[in-house]
Design an enzyme around this catalytic site. Structure first.
Site, PDB file in Angstrom:
ATOM      1  CG  LEU A 106       0.017  30.160 -28.390  1.00 52.89           C
ATOM      2  CD1 LEU A 106       1.122  29.920 -27.373  1.00 52.89           C
ATOM      3  CD2 LEU A 106      -0.415  28.843 -29.018  1.00 52.89           C
ATOM      4  CG  ASP A 107      -7.281  29.703 -27.757  1.00 50.59           C
ATOM      5  OD1 ASP A 107      -7.259  30.506 -28.705  1.00 50.59           O
ATOM      6  OD2 ASP A 107      -7.831  28.590 -27.807  1.00 50.59           O
ATOM      7  CG  PHE A 108      -7.036  34.258 -21.395  1.00 47.94           C
ATOM      8  CD1 PHE A 108      -6.337  35.436 -21.197  1.00 47.94           C
ATOM      9  CD2 PHE A 108      -7.681  33.681 -20.306  1.00 47.94           C
ATOM     10  CE1 PHE A 108      -6.271  36.032 -19.944  1.00 47.94           C
ATOM     11  CE2 PHE A 108      -7.626  34.264 -19.052  1.00 47.94           C
ATOM     12  CZ  PHE A 108      -6.921  35.441 -18.868  1.00 47.94           C
ATOM     13  CB  THR A 110      -3.408  27.903 -25.461  1.00 48.34           C
ATOM     14  OG1 THR A 110      -4.736  27.457 -25.764  1.00 48.34           O
ATOM     15  CG2 THR A 110      -2.411  26.954 -26.120  1.00 48.34           C
TER      16      THR A 110
END
Length: 239
Positions: A106-108, A110
């Protein structure tokens, strides 16, 4: 006779990484087997063999661990970070003694559901494209999603790395909150879908992963999966 394992499976069960990543490490010459570099991921090993990565001996974890986290914003989905940013392992703290790793990323910025485990077989199953594991995201946009763009997403878009089709799409009344169901694991795929149509994502939250939900799991908290959930993951998501 000692039980034998393929080298990539042995590495995955040590908690270092997924089986696919383990295969890459072996092929690139980063793994030593009994003091010599081994480049064949399929070579068979036992617990008596000495498998090393960066000088450290890897040992197979006999106890498999499954942890579901509601990842907060501003946390890196990795084991370590060279910039010393907070990682999901930092969120676990000292409560989890076993070495686990994230299934997917998961993105930073997200938030939402993230599974961590030392079960390399399951990790491979849940991340390999052929299994088409479903994920549901709630997206908050900077402006309402037009009906025209809604239909474009439903029909499929062509991005820089190929065509992408979603499995489901819905909007709340103001059309700034969008639910999107997708099985693709391509990098930043949800963000890129909306960026393609000139929308900015304000918030991105994964609310469902492989049938698991955030029910009774507050942001920044985690829990171990139940036996029933583990069985569900291993068998329901299998092709």
């Amino acid at each position: 006779m000692p039980e034998k394992f393929r080298l990539n499976k042995f590495i995955a069960h040590s908690g270092l990484c997924s089986r696919r990543k383990a295969g890459d490490l072996v092929k690139s010459g980063q793994i030593k087997l009994n003091g010599k570099v081994e480049t064949n991921p399929a070579v068979e090993v036992t617990d008596d063999d000495r498998v090393e990565y960066k000088g450290k001996r890897l040992r197979r974890e006999e106890r498999e661990v499954y942890i579901l986290m509601n990842k907060p914003k501003g946390v890196i989905t990795s084991l370590t970070d060279e910039h010393e940013r907070k990682t999901v392992i930092d969120v676990l703290g000292k409560d989890v003694n076993e070495r686990v790793y994230p299934v997917g990323r998961l993105d930073f910025n997200t938030t939402g559901l993230l599974l961590l485990t030392n079960d390399g077989e399951l990790s491979h199953q849940l991340t390999h494209p052929s299994y088409e594991v479903k994920k549901v995201y709630e997206v908050e946009l900077d402006r309402p999603l037009s009906e025209g763009d809604f239909q474009k997403i439903k029909k499929g878009l062509v991005l820089e790395d190929g065509r992408i089709e979603v499995d489901g799409l819905s909007c709340k009344d103001d059309r700034r909150i969008v639910g999107i169901e997708i099985h693709s694991g391509r990098n930043r795929i949800v963000r890129r879908i909306f960026e393609k149509l000139d929308y900015t994502i304000i918030k991105l939250d994964r609310v469902r992963f492989a049938g698991l939900t955030k029910k009774n799991l507050p942001r920044g908290k985690y829990r171990r999966l139940t036996k029933k959930e583990i069985i569900f993951l291993k068998h329901f998501n299998k092709k």
